[in-house]
Scaffold this active site. Structure first.
Site, mmCIF file in Angstrom:
data_model
loop_
_atom_site.group_PDB
_atom_site.id
_atom_site.type_symbol
_atom_site.label_atom_id
_atom_site.label_comp_id
_atom_site.label_asym_id
_atom_site.label_seq_id
_atom_site.Cartn_x
_atom_site.Cartn_y
_atom_site.Cartn_z
ATOM 1 N N HIS A 305 0.816 -1.202 0.000
ATOM 2 C CA HIS A 305 0.000 0.000 0.000
ATOM 3 C C HIS A 305 0.855 1.259 0.000
ATOM 4 C CE1 HIS A 305 -4.005 -1.964 1.397
ATOM 5 N NE2 HIS A 305 -4.021 -1.697 0.112
ATOM 6 N N GLU A 546 -4.540 -3.160 -39.725
ATOM 7 C CA GLU A 546 -3.193 -3.582 -39.357
ATOM 8 C C GLU A 546 -2.662 -4.693 -40.249
ATOM 9 O OE1 GLU A 546 -3.307 -5.211 -35.344
ATOM 10 O OE2 GLU A 546 -5.370 -5.865 -35.650
ATOM 11 N N ASP A 570 1.617 -3.361 -35.673
ATOM 12 C CA ASP A 570 1.514 -4.595 -36.454
ATOM 13 C C ASP A 570 1.527 -4.309 -37.952
ATOM 14 O OD1 ASP A 570 1.607 -6.450 -34.451
ATOM 15 O OD2 ASP A 570 -0.558 -6.568 -34.179
ATOM 16 N N CYS A 617 -3.856 4.285 -33.577
ATOM 17 C CA CYS A 617 -3.653 3.897 -32.180
ATOM 18 C C CYS A 617 -2.317 3.203 -31.957
ATOM 19 C CB CYS A 617 -4.792 3.000 -31.698
ATOM 20 S SG CYS A 617 -4.993 1.484 -32.661
#
Length: 659
Positions: A305, A546, A570, A617
């Site tokens: 934490h 792609e 890609d 993207c």
């Protein structure tokens, strides 16, 4: 009575879900147990439930005895099978901070660091960034066993003393939860500590030791140490890190027993580096965090934490130095590199200069780009260029929002699948996508359907052995062959579309037949949801361009879909016939190669001619040197890492001004 079921709680019964389960169990008078693999624990102890290590999609049995046993079993089975049935308010009020990527369990055990004389120490890099400043040692006095044996007539008073101390700790933590300056993520951590302090198992273990004639301080240390050791021995990295939390709670109870206030960090000067052997999340969450330039700690790891708090506040941190941290007790100046885990005590002139230069460089760029956070970049003709974020998990939402993301241009759903030992349920997926949609509304959130292949297999799908999985059974090819996997995702996306501007993108598309087959499945899913009376809404369907095939038939695809998003990573390797993971052909993986740039231009032209949106993207979307070219090609959306968003906005704005 008993009944078995499969657990559908996301990530299993870790801290907060365990707490909710216990709260529900305690509302019944029946004695209730949860059984996993022939091991049973009380369903009214969150600590015991966490130690049972129940994971999502595992089989458990709820066993109850008592007047309301039937009702108890029905309610608890209902929670395990449908954890989303609680109110939105309840879930929002009980955040569960978790690391985006669990670290290896063995990172809590750190090999002895080199001495300071050798030039530096090395620990676990827990929060990235550079820091240098005055050392602020935080080494509170260790609380030791009183080792006092009680006479029989002393036991009742000591039991009362223990109960009063427990009440004091609860009151202090409740007061901290009400503080207006507490960050929401930190509030969730303190709430988890409060639950541990109120756990029946811990309280009973300490009380039993007192009843046996042990003083309350020694009893508390004994009870918490035993539970902490149980957590430390667990395989799950998140639960493993809860050992530190249990010890921190034990310390607070002991201080209350002794009538003492713990040492605090209120006096830490601005720009100081906090150095501690074992700082608790309770101490750090309440500290003046804006004054702390860095954190160095002997204990803890990337899943603790303390690490979570440091990352959420952008504080560079190195944890897990072990006993070597004691070598820093008397130093005046210290430098740390949260990227590598290196720590330098009394840094020499050249080291100090390097750290100051790194800090200045990062700060200058950060400050100069902040001005572009809320800018809406436009082309010279007034067309808005959407600068969005690529995300892989809900934990990344805050960083994207802080950067000024205009939505999500790529949400990779494969991490949601890879995190679990079984396929994620439709409910879990629906809640995940809905959370995204709500977080960025009214901006669009483009969710890529499952893009998994033999190179990154997941549980629940058997992939064939392929010599080149990048050219194999993956993406939309696999999904159309496995409607049992694909349809739950499509149903979840239809349900999530009610909550915001969801768009859906298909990966590895080669032709229009794959798009049409997907549309038939979407229509089938929508009809099922309508028949069930489940709220849902339509979404725009697009494709990720792609493959060379998608480029060649882009004009045909543009008539079938609402948008294109070019995946340059890609696309480049497929156009260049060069594996992007093979270092010997790395130089061929160049997005600026004329062949790749021509493919991008052809795709953009097909989209513009058809009147649909075209975006990007891949990593190239964030390159300032290429953004002007992409915008001129007709791209109106660029999606990238949050760290590149403000720079990209500036680039588009400069382009518009030049025009």
């Amino acid at each position: 009575m008993e009944r078995s079921t499969i657990v559908r709680v996301h990530d299993g019964l870790h801290a907060r879900p365990a707490t909710r389960f216990v709260k529900l169990a305690k509302s019944f008078e029946a004695d209730i147990e949860l059984v996993k693999a022939e091991k049973s624990v009380s369903a009214k102890s969150s600590v015991k439930l966490m130690l049972l290590g129940v994971k999502e999609n595992e089989e458990v049995t709820v066993r109850a005895t008592g007047a309301d046993a039937i009702e108890a079993i029905e309610a608890l089975i209902g929670y395990l099978e449908n954890p989303l049935s609680g109110t939105n308010e309840e879930r929002a009020a009980e955040p569960e901070p978790k690391p985006a990527e669990p670290a290896p369990r063995n990172e809590r055990t750190v090999v002895a660091a080199p001495s300071i004389a050798n030039g530096g120490l090395r620990g676990v890099p827990a929060s990235e960034g550079f820091a240098i400043g005055p050392a602020f040692g935080f080494f509170p006095q260790e609380i030791k066993h009183e080792n006092r044996l009680l006479a029989a007539n002393e036991i009742p008073a000591e039991a009362i003393r223990l109960r009063q101390a427990l009440a004091t700790v609860q009151e202090r933590m409740e007061r901290s939860l009400g503080a207006s300056n507490l960050a929401e993520s930190d509030r969730g951590i303190i709430a988890a500590l409060k639950d541990i302090a109120n756990d029946d198992e811990l309280i009973q273990a300490a009380a039993d030791l007192v009843d046996g004639g042990i003083d309350a301080v020694s009893a508390t240390i004994g009870a918490t140490s035993k539970i902490a050791a149980d957590f430390a021995a667990m395989d799950d990295p998140y639960l493993n890190a809860r050992a530190d939390d249990v010890n921190a709670v034990g310390r607070q109870i002991c201080l209350a027993l002794l009538g003492q206030d713990d040492a605090n960090l209120e006096s830490i000067p601005a720009g100081a580096i906090l150095i501690a052997d074992d700082i608790g999340a309770w101490d750090l969450a309440r500290a003046p965090l804006k004054r702390i330039a860095g954190v160095i700690c002997g204990h803890g790891g990337a899943t603790s934490h303390v690490a979570i708090i440091a990352r959420s506040h952008g504080i560079p941190s190195v944890l897990g130095l072990g006993q070597a941290v004691r070598e820093l007790e008397t130093v005046k100046t210290v430098a740390l590199d949260g990227n590598s885990g290196a720590v330098f005590a009394e840094p020499d002139v050249s080291t100090a200069k390097r750290f100051h230069e790194e800090i200045a460089k990062a700060e200058a760029e950060k400050q100069s780009l902040k001005a572009f956070k809320d800018i809406t970049p436009k082309r010279a003709d007034g067309t808005i260029i959407v600068i969005a974020a690529n995300l892989g998990s809900l934990e990344e939402i805050e960083a994207a929002q802080e950067a000024g993301a205009m939505g999500v241009g790529l949400f990779r759903t494969e991490l949601l699948f890879m995190r679990h030992i079984h396929l994620p349920s439709e409910d879990l997926q629906a809640e995940t996508y809905a959370t995204l949609a709500k977080a960025f509304a009214p901006y669009p959130v483009i969710v890529r359907t499952l893009d998994i292949g033999g190179d990154k297999p997941i549980s629940g799908i058997d992939f064939p052995v392929e010599e080149n999985p990048f050219l194999g059974w993956r993406g939309i090819r696999m999904c159309l062959d496995r409607p049992d996997v694909f349809k739950p995702q499509l149903r979840a996306l239809l349900r999530a579309a009610v909550h915001g501007n969801i768009k859906v993108m298909l990966p590895m598309v080669s032709g229009v037949d794959e798009v049409r087959a997907t549309r038939l499945l979407i229509d089938e899913c929508a009809a099922e949801l309508k028949a069930e009376g489940t709220d849902h809404a339509p979404f725009d369907l697009g494709v990720m361009v792609e493959t060379p095939a998608a480029v060649m038939v882009a004009p045909m695809l543009a008539k079938e879909v609402a948008f294109f998003s070019i995946g340059t990573n890609d696309l480049t390797q497929y156009i260049m016939a060069a594996d992007r993971l093979n270092p010997t052909v790395a130089k061929l993986n160049d997005v600026t190669h004329p062949a790749v740039m021509t493919a991008i231009e052809l795709t953009a032209k097909a989209a513009v001619d058809a009147g649909i949106m075209v975006g990007m993207c891949g990593e190239a979307a964030g390159r300032a040197d290429l953004i002007p070219t992409f915008v001129n090609m007709g791209l109106t959306e660029l999606s990238m890492s949050p760290s590149s968003i403000q720079r990209a906005k500036k680039c588009v704005l400069d382009l518009g001004s030049a025009g």
